[in-house]
Design a protein around this motif. Structure first.
Motif, PDB file in Angstrom:
ATOM      1  N   GLN A 418      65.679  86.957 115.554  1.00 55.34           N
ATOM      2  CA  GLN A 418      64.706  86.750 114.739  1.00 55.34           C
ATOM      3  C   GLN A 418      64.922  87.191 113.353  1.00 55.34           C
ATOM      4  N   GLU A 419      64.510  86.346 112.516  1.00 49.59           N
ATOM      5  CA  GLU A 419      64.584  86.719 110.927  1.00 49.59           C
ATOM      6  C   GLU A 419      62.963  86.253 110.329  1.00 49.59           C
ATOM      7  N   SER A 420      62.666  87.443 109.553  1.00 51.82           N
ATOM      8  CA  SER A 420      61.485  87.054 108.547  1.00 51.82           C
ATOM      9  C   SER A 420      61.880  87.232 107.224  1.00 51.82           C
ATOM     10  N   GLN A 421      61.498  86.411 106.327  1.00 54.54           N
ATOM     11  CA  GLN A 421      61.687  86.475 104.838  1.00 54.54           C
ATOM     12  C   GLN A 421      60.730  86.211 104.074  1.00 54.54           C
ATOM     13  N   PRO A 422      59.636  87.103 104.023  1.00 55.54           N
ATOM     14  CA  PRO A 422      58.573  86.799 103.085  1.00 55.54           C
ATOM     15  C   PRO A 422      59.004  87.107 101.823  1.00 55.54           C
ATOM     16  N   SER A 423      58.660  86.667 100.741  1.00 58.86           N
ATOM     17  CA  SER A 423      58.708  87.071  99.290  1.00 58.86           C
ATOM     18  C   SER A 423      57.744  86.792  98.248  1.00 58.86           C
ATOM     19  N   LYS A 424      57.392  87.416  97.363  1.00 62.81           N
ATOM     20  CA  LYS A 424      56.370  87.193  96.597  1.00 62.81           C
ATOM     21  C   LYS A 424      56.669  88.036  95.084  1.00 62.81           C
ATOM     22  N   THR A 425      56.357  87.481  94.116  1.00 59.97           N
ATOM     23  CA  THR A 425      56.043  88.089  92.635  1.00 59.97           C
ATOM     24  C   THR A 425      54.597  88.245  92.112  1.00 59.97           C
ATOM     25  N   GLY A 426      54.206  89.639  91.780  1.00 56.17           N
ATOM     26  CA  GLY A 426      52.881  89.512  91.355  1.00 56.17           C
ATOM     27  C   GLY A 426      51.836  89.350  92.174  1.00 56.17           C
ATOM     28  N   SER A 427      50.761  89.117  91.798  1.00 57.10           N
ATOM     29  CA  SER A 427      49.610  88.909  92.742  1.00 57.10           C
ATOM     30  C   SER A 427      49.598  87.630  93.205  1.00 57.10           C
ATOM     31  N   THR A 428      49.285  87.436  94.566  1.00 54.75           N
ATOM     32  CA  THR A 428      49.124  86.054  95.311  1.00 54.75           C
ATOM     33  C   THR A 428      47.721  85.415  95.047  1.00 54.75           C
ATOM     34  N   THR A 429      46.718  86.438  94.423  1.00 50.34           N
ATOM     35  CA  THR A 429      45.474  85.716  94.202  1.00 50.34           C
ATOM     36  C   THR A 429      45.196  85.180  92.927  1.00 50.34           C
ATOM     37  N   ASP A 430      45.964  85.922  92.042  1.00 47.71           N
ATOM     38  CA  ASP A 430      45.753  85.596  90.448  1.00 47.71           C
ATOM     39  C   ASP A 430      46.653  84.387  89.949  1.00 47.71           C
ATOM     40  N   SER A 431      45.897  83.567  89.223  1.00 48.20           N
ATOM     41  CA  SER A 431      46.667  82.356  88.783  1.00 48.20           C
ATOM     42  C   SER A 431      47.465  82.749  87.583  1.00 48.20           C
ATOM     43  N   TYR A 432      48.405  82.139  87.518  1.00 46.38           N
ATOM     44  CA  TYR A 432      49.522  82.254  86.304  1.00 46.38           C
ATOM     45  C   TYR A 432      49.156  81.165  85.233  1.00 46.38           C
ATOM     46  N   ALA A 433      49.170  81.649  83.876  1.00 47.28           N
ATOM     47  CA  ALA A 433      49.244  80.805  82.836  1.00 47.28           C
ATOM     48  C   ALA A 433      50.158  80.832  81.758  1.00 47.28           C
TER      49      ALA A 433
END
Length: 1021
Positions: A418-433
Motif C-alpha cells: 500500500q502507498e498513500s501520497q496526499p499533498s497540498k500547498t496552502g489552504s485547500t479551502t481558500d481560492s488563489y488569485a
C-alpha cells in the motif's frame, strides 16, 4: 562422469583455514555475479560435486547442510556422478558436512546467495571416519555458475556497509551494477538500467512487488538497515520475472537466528560538514542547508530454537533542509521525522517446510514552511505558505516454501503493498488569485488580497494505491537426455488506484489588462485598458481497479558436461479498466520467450561463454486510466469586473458579465461560474466519466522490448574473475498517445466532408496507438451531417507518426578480486550508446512522469529531429569499489565512478505557425526556427565521484561490539554540471524578435552532489 566438475576441483584446489566449527566462516563475498536463471525469487539453491583424491566421483556420500544462523538442516545423497542438490534454501551461511565409507569426513562453509544456484566442489581423502565435533571447517570457494545467463550483481548489504561507502538507499546499490546510471533528478533518486527510462524497472522485497504501478517510477522506500541482500538483474533475466523493460531489483530482508541479537545504529550527516554547489539562475545553492540523522534499533532471536524466529526493526528518521529559489523568490524549510517499522517472523514446521511473514510500514510525512525571500538583497520576509506531503503505507507478505521430495519443491505467497501520497500547498479551502495585469506573458505573477501569502500552487492531490497479489511456483528435477530443472508458476496482481486532483478553493483567478490587440477588445466584449478575470477550476477523481497476471515455464537443461540450455517462455496478461470498470485495454497474449545457453569451451570449469534472448513487456500504468477516464471537471471562463474595484479585500473578484470566447462565434449562456456547459465556451470537461471507446486503438499492442546478450567469463586462480558482455536492446514497439486531429481532417477532405475543423481543431482527440503502425480508431464524434460515429483504420503514413525507436548497445568489461580477509576489489567499464526518438515511459526533457502518455508523439511536428542520443545515454562509465583491511581494527573502503556527459538538443517552437505543433509552445527540436536535433547541441560535464570510508572496531572491554564509521562522499568536492536548460525559445516566442530567446538556455540547472560527511556507529550485542 562430470569431467567439468572434476577438473574444476583439481585446478582450483581447496583453501584450508584454521577456523573451527565454532569460529565459523571466512570473510564473506561482498558482491557476486547474479546467479542462475531458474531459481526462486527470495531464496537460493546449493549444488555440489564430491570427488575423491584421484578426482573420481564419490557416489552414495551423505551430505548434511546445516544453517549456521537458524540451525535447521537438509540432507542429501550424492548420485552416480558424485553430485547433490539442496533447493530453495534461505539465503545465508551454511556448514556442509560430507561423510562416506572409507573417507575422512569433510566440513566446509558455504554461502547461499539470493535468487540462484551456489555451486561448490568438495574433495575427500581416504582415511578413518572422525567425529563431527573434531572436524576442521574449511572455506569452500564458489565456482562459476554454468546455468547463469543473467547479468548484474548480488550484494550482501550487511557486509557491504561494513567496508564500502554507499548511500543509504536502494538506488546506491543499483548504481554499483554495470549498465546503470542515475536518472534525471526530476524523478527523484531512481536509476536507469540498460538504457531504459527510470519508469521501466520492477522492485521486489521478500517476493512482494513494491513497484509504483501508478507511474512505474521507483517503488516503496524501504529503510536501508532492513535489507539483508539485494540482487540487481540488468539483463538476461528468466521467465519468472517480467513487467519490466529495464531491470529487476530483488531484495530480501533480515531474519532472526538462534542467537539473540540486538543492535543500535546511528547515522548523522551534519550541515557543518557539507560543502555547497555553485548557484544556478534558479536556485541559490550556496545558501542550501541540510541536516539528517537516523537511529535504528534491531532486535532478533529465537522464539523456539531451530524452529521459530523473530526479527524487528525501528528506524527513527529526522531530516531538515533549507533551500532558496531565485525564480520564485522564496525560502523553504522542510522537515520530516517519521519512524519506520518492520517485522519478520519465520519458522520451520520441519526442516523441509519454511513459513515466513513480513510486515513493514513506510509512512513518512514532510511539512514545509515557505517564506518570502529577496534574492537581490537576501532579506527574508514573512511566511507566505505551507505545504504538506505524505508517502508510504503498510505492506505485508506471507510465503511458504516446501521440499516435498528430492525432485519436487513448491512455494506460494500472498501479500499487499500500500502507498498513500496526499499533498497540498496552502489552504485547500481558500481560492488563489494572481495578478498578471503588468505582463500577461510572464511566468511570474504577484499575489493579491487574502491570498498574498500563498504560492503559485493551486491544487491538492490525493493518491492511494494498493497491490494485492498471490503466486504459486513449483520446481521439478529429473533426468532425461541430460539433467533438467523445470520451474513453472503463476502470479496474479489486483491493482487499485484511488486518485483525486482538485483546485484549492474550488477555483482560482487570474487578473489581466485588455490590450488593443486582445480578441476580447476586438469583439467588443471589453475596452482596451480594462481589467478582466479568468476563472479556472479543475477536479478529476476516480477509482481504478486493474489486473496483471502471468504464467511461466522454464527449463534449465544440462545437455552434457559442457553445454547448458535455458529454455523459457512467459505469458503476460494486462487489463486496464476505467473508473466505471469498463475495459480500456486488455492484453492477454503477450508471449515472451526467454532463451539462453552457457558453454564451457575447455571443459575445465574455469571459463564459459553465455548468451540469451528475451522479450519483455510493460503493463499500462494506472495513471493512464486516471488521465483518460476519471470524472473530470475542467473549465476556464472569462468575466468582466468592476473597473473601480475589481476584487474585494480578500482578493476575490467582483464578477460582471461572462465574456464570449475569442472568435465570438459561440454565445455563452449566462448563469455564473461553471454553468456555461458548452464545450468551446470554456468548459472542456463537464465532470462525467467519458467513454474510452475513442481513446484507444482497437488493434493496440503493449509496449515490448527485445534483448540479446553474449558474454564470456573466466576465473583466474582462486580470487580473480574477469568477464566481457555485449548487450543489444531494441524497443520493438511502444504504446503512446497521439493526436489524430490532423489525420481526421485529411480523411474528411478525402471523403468530401466539410465542417470537420469545428470539432477536430487540432487537440480534440488523443488516442493511444503504437506509433509507426496502422491504427483502427473510433472517432470521438459523428462527422458533420451524420448521426453514427465512424470507426476508421488509419495507416502509419496517414497518422503522420514515425515508429517509436530506442536502441541500446553496450560492451561491458568487468573484473572482481574476491575479498580474502585483507582486500577485495570489483570494477567495470561500460561503453554504450542509447539512441532513439523516445526515452520510454517518462520524458526527462520536460520532467513529464505520465508513463505511456508523454508529449513525445502528441503532434506529428514534435517528432521532427527527435531521433538522437537519449537523456540516459552515457557513452563511458567506469566503476571501481572495494576495501582494504589496513589494521586489525581499521578498514578503508573506496567507491569511484567516472561517467561521460549527457547530450542535449535545443527545444523551442515549431517553425510553422499553421502546424498544430506550434501551439504546444517550446516542445519541438527547433530553436529560432532552425532544426536542432536531439542530443546535437551541447553536453553537460564529465562527472567523477570518489567516496571513501573508514571503519574502526573499538578494542575496549565494553558490552557487545562497537564499530565507528565515517563516510566522505565526493571527497574532492567535484562540481560537475549534471543538467542544463534545454529550452531555447521562451513563452510567447516571436520568430521575428530575438528577445524572445530564452536567456537561460544552456545554463546549468543542477550540479553533482557536493562533498558531505556521514558519521555513525554500529553497536551490536
Amino acid at each position: 562422469m562430470n569431467i567439468r566438475s572434476i577438473r574444476r576441483t583439481l585446478l582450483s584446489g581447496t583453501i584450508i583455514s584454521s577456523l573451527t566449527v565454532a569460529a565459523g566462516i571466512v570473510a564473506p563475498v561482498l558482491v557476486a555475479p547474479t546467479p542462475a536463471m531458474a531459481q526462486d525469487i527470495s531464496s537460493g539453491t546449493l549444488t555440489g560435486s564430491v570427488v575423491g583424491e584421484g578426482g573420481a566421483p564419490v557416489a552414495g556420500a551423505t551430505v548434511e547442510i546445516q544453517s549456521t544462523e537458524q540451525g535447521f538442516s537438509r540432507s542429501a545423497t550424492t548420485g552416480a556422478e558424485g553430485d547433490f542438490r539442496a533447493a530453495l534454501l534461505p539465503i545465508g551461511r551454511y556448514t556442509v558436512t560430507i561423510t562416506a565409507p572409507g573417507y575422512a569426513p569433510v566440513a566446509q562453509s558455504v554461502q547461499i546467495a539470493l535468487g540462484g544456484t551456489s555451486s561448490y566442489n568438495f574433495s575427500l581423502t581416504e582415511g578413518a571416519a572422525d567425529t563431527v565435533g573434531e572436524i576442521v571447517v574449511t572455506a569452500a570457494r564458489r565456482n562459476l555458475d554454468f546455468n547463469e545467463t543473467t547479468t548484474g550483481l548480488t550484494v550482501d548489504v550487511q557486509d557491504l556497509v561494513k567496508t564500502t561507502p554507499v548511500g543509504r538507499s536502494i538506488a546506491s546499490i543499483i548504481l554499483l551494477a554495470p549498465g546503470t546510471v542515475p536518472g534525471d533528478s526530476t524523478f527523484g533518486d531512481v536509476p536507469s538500467i540498460g538504457g531504459s527510462s527510470v519508469a521501466e524497472n520492477a522492485y521486489y522485497v521478500n517476493g512482494l512487488n513494491i513497484t509504483n504501478f501508478d507511474t512505474y517510477i521507483g517503488g516503496s522506500t524501504v529503510p536501508f538497515d532492513f535489507y539483508r541482500s539485494v540482487e540487481v538483474k540488468t539483463g538476461g533475466y528468466a521467465a519468472e520475472y517480467g513487467r519490466a523493460t529495464g531491470g529487476i531489483v530483488n531484495a530480501v530482508t533480515k531474519s532472526g537466528s538462534n542467537d539473540f541479537y540486538m543492535a543500535l545504529h546511528g547515522n548523522y550527516a551534519p550541515d557543518s560538514l557539507r560543502s555547497q554547489s555553485p548557484d544556478t539562475y534558479s536556485a541559490a545553492n550556496s545558501l542550501y542547508e541540510a541536516d539528517s540523522s537516523s537511529t535504528t534499533v534491531e532486535l532478533g532471536g529465537p522464539i523456539i530454537k531451530d524452529r521459530l524466529f523473530f526479527y524487528g526493526l525501528t528506524e527513527f528518521r529526522d531530516t531538515e533542509s533549507t533551500s532558496y529559489s531565485i525564480t520564485s523568490n522564496n525560502k523553504t524549510i522542510s522537515k520530516s521525522d517519521d519512524p519506520f517499522y518492520g517485522v519478520k517472523i519465520d519458522g520451520y514446521v520441519t526442516d523441509d517446510h519454511h513459513l515466513e511473514f513480513t510486515w513493514f510500514d513506510t509512512t513518512r510525512e514532510t511539512n514545509s514552511d515557505i517564506y518570502a525571500w529577496d534574492s537581490a538583497t537576501g532579506v527574508v520576509g514573512g511566511q507566505t505558505d505551507t505545504s504538506y506531503s505524505k508517502t508510504g503505507g503498510e505492506s505485508y507478505v506471507a510465503r511458504y516454501t516446501g521440499t516435498l521430495t528430492d525432485w519436487l519443491t513448491i512455494s506460494a505467497a500472498y501479500g499487499k503493498n500500500q502507498e498513500s501520497q496526499p499533498s497540498k500547498t496552502g489552504s485547500t479551502t481558500d481560492s488563489y488569485a494572481y495578478d498578471y495585469r503588468d505582463d500577461p506573458s510572464t511566468t511570474e505573477s504577484d499575489y493579491i488580497g487574502l491570498v498574498s501569502d500563498q504560492t503559485s500552487s493551486t491544487y491538492t492531490s490525493i493518491r492511494n494505491t494498493e497491490r494485492e497479489f498471490w503466486r504459486f511456483d513449483a520446481d521439478l528435477y529429473f533426468d532425461f537426455f541430460g539433467k533438467h530443472h523445470v520451474r513453472a508458476g503463476v502470479d496474479h496482481e489486483n491493482l487499485t488506484l484511488e486518485r483525486t486532483t482538485a483546485t484549492n478553493g474550488d477555483q482560482y483567478y487570474r487578473y489581466y489588462t485588455a490590450t488593443a490587440a486582445s480578441a476580447y477588445v476586438k469583439n467588443g466584449s471589453i475596452a482596451a485598458g480594462d481589467t478582466y478575470v479568468r476563472v479556472t477550476a479543475y477536479n478529476a477523481s476516480g477509482k481504478f481497479e486493474n489486473q496483471n497476471e502471468a504464467y511461466y515455464l522454464q527449463d534449465s537443461w544440462d545437455v552434457n558436461d559442457q553445454l547448458t540450455l535455458n529454455l523459457g517462455v512467459r505469458l503476460d496478461k494486462f487489463d486496464l479498466n476505467s473508473g466505471t470498470g469498463d475495459t480500456i485495454v486488455s492484453f492477454d497474449n503477450e508471449i515472451g520467450p526467454r532463451l539462453g545457453f552457457t558453454f564451457d569451451p575447455l571443459n575445465d570449469g574455469r571459463s564459459r561463454f553465455f548468451g540469451s534472448y528475451g522479450r519483455y513487456y510493460l503493463p499500462v500504468a494506472s495513471n493512464t486510466a486516471f488521465r483518460m477516464s476519471s470524472a473530470e471537471l475542467y473549465f476556464s471562463e472569462y468575466f468582466t469586473v468592476d473597473q473601480s474595484t475589481p476584487y474585494d479585500e480578500n482578493g476575490l473578484p467582483n464578477l460582471g458579465t461572462q465574456i464570449v470566447n475569442y472568435s465570438g462565434a459561440v454565445s455563452c449562456p449566462s448563469g455564473g461560474i461553471g454553468t456555461a456547459g458548452v464545450l468551446g465556451c470554456g468548459v472542456s470537461a463537464d465532470g462525467s466519466i467519458p467513454s474510452t471507446e475513442s481513446l484507444v486503438a482497437k488493434n493496440l499492442e503493449s509496449t515490448a522490448e527485445d534483448e540479446f546478450q553474449f558474454g564470456y567469463e573466466r576465473k583466474i586462480g582462486d580470487l580473480w574473475t574477469v568477464g566481457a558482455n555485449y548487450t543489444y536492446r531494441n524497443l520493438a514497439r511502444s504504446a503512446e498517445d497521439v493526436a489524430v486531429d490532423a489525420a481526421v481532417l485529411n480523411y474528411c477532405e478525402e471523403q468530401g466532408i466539410s465542417g470537420c475543423g469545428s470539432i477536430w481543431s487540432g487537440f480534440h482527440q488523443y488516442v493511444v496507438v503504437n506509433p509507426g503502425s496502422s491504427a483502427t480508431i473510433t472517432l470521438s464524434d459523428a462527422l458533420p451531417g451524420e448521426t453514427d460515429v465512424r470507426t476508421v483504420t488509419f495507416s502509419a503514413e496517414e497518422l503522420g507518426y514515425p515508429e517509436a525507436k530506442r536502441i541500446y548497445q553496450a560492451l561491458e568489461l568487468t573484473f572482481e578480486r574476491a575479498f580474502d580477509g585483507v582486500w577485495g576489489l570489483r570494477g567495470s567499464y561500460v561503453l554504450s550508446k542509447s539512441e532513439g526518438n523516445t526515452e520510454g515511459y517518462v520524458k526527462s526533457d520536460n520532467g513529464q512522469s505520465d508513463a505511456g502518455i508523454t508529449q513525445d508523439f502528441d503532434q506529428p511536428g514534435l517528432t521532427d529531429g527527435s531521433y538522437g542520443l537519449l537523456p540516459n545515454h552515457r557513452a563511458h562509465v567506469f566503476k571501481l569499489f572495494g576495501s582494504y583491511q589496513a589494521l586489525r581494527d581499521l578498514s578503508v573502503g573506496g567507491n569511484l565512478t567516472v561517467a561521460s556527459p549527457r547530450h542535449y538538443g535545443c527545444i523551442g517552437y515549431y517553425p510553422d505557425e499553421n502546424n498544430f505543433a506550434y501551439d504546444y509552445g517550446a516542445a519541438s527540436y527547433y530553436c529560432d526556427s532552425e532544426a536542432t536535433p536531439r542530443g546535437s547541441q551541447m553536453t553537460s560535464d564529465w562527472q567523477t565521484t570518489f567516496d571513501v570510508s573508514l571503519r574502526y572496531t573499538v578494542p575496549v572491554s565494553i558490552p557487545g561490539d562497537l564499530v565507528l564509521r565515517a563516510d566522505i562522499f565526493n571527497l574532492f568536492d567535484a562540481d560537475a554540471v549534471t543538467d542544463l536548460n534545454e529550452f531555447g525559445d521562451q513563452s510567447g516566442y516571436d520568430p521575428n524578435n530575438t528577445d524572445d530567446n530564452n536567456p537561460y538556455y544552456g545554463q546549468a540547472t543542477s550540479y553533482q552532489s557536493p562533498r558531505y560527511v556521514r558519521i555513525g556507529f554500529d553497536w551490536t550485542f
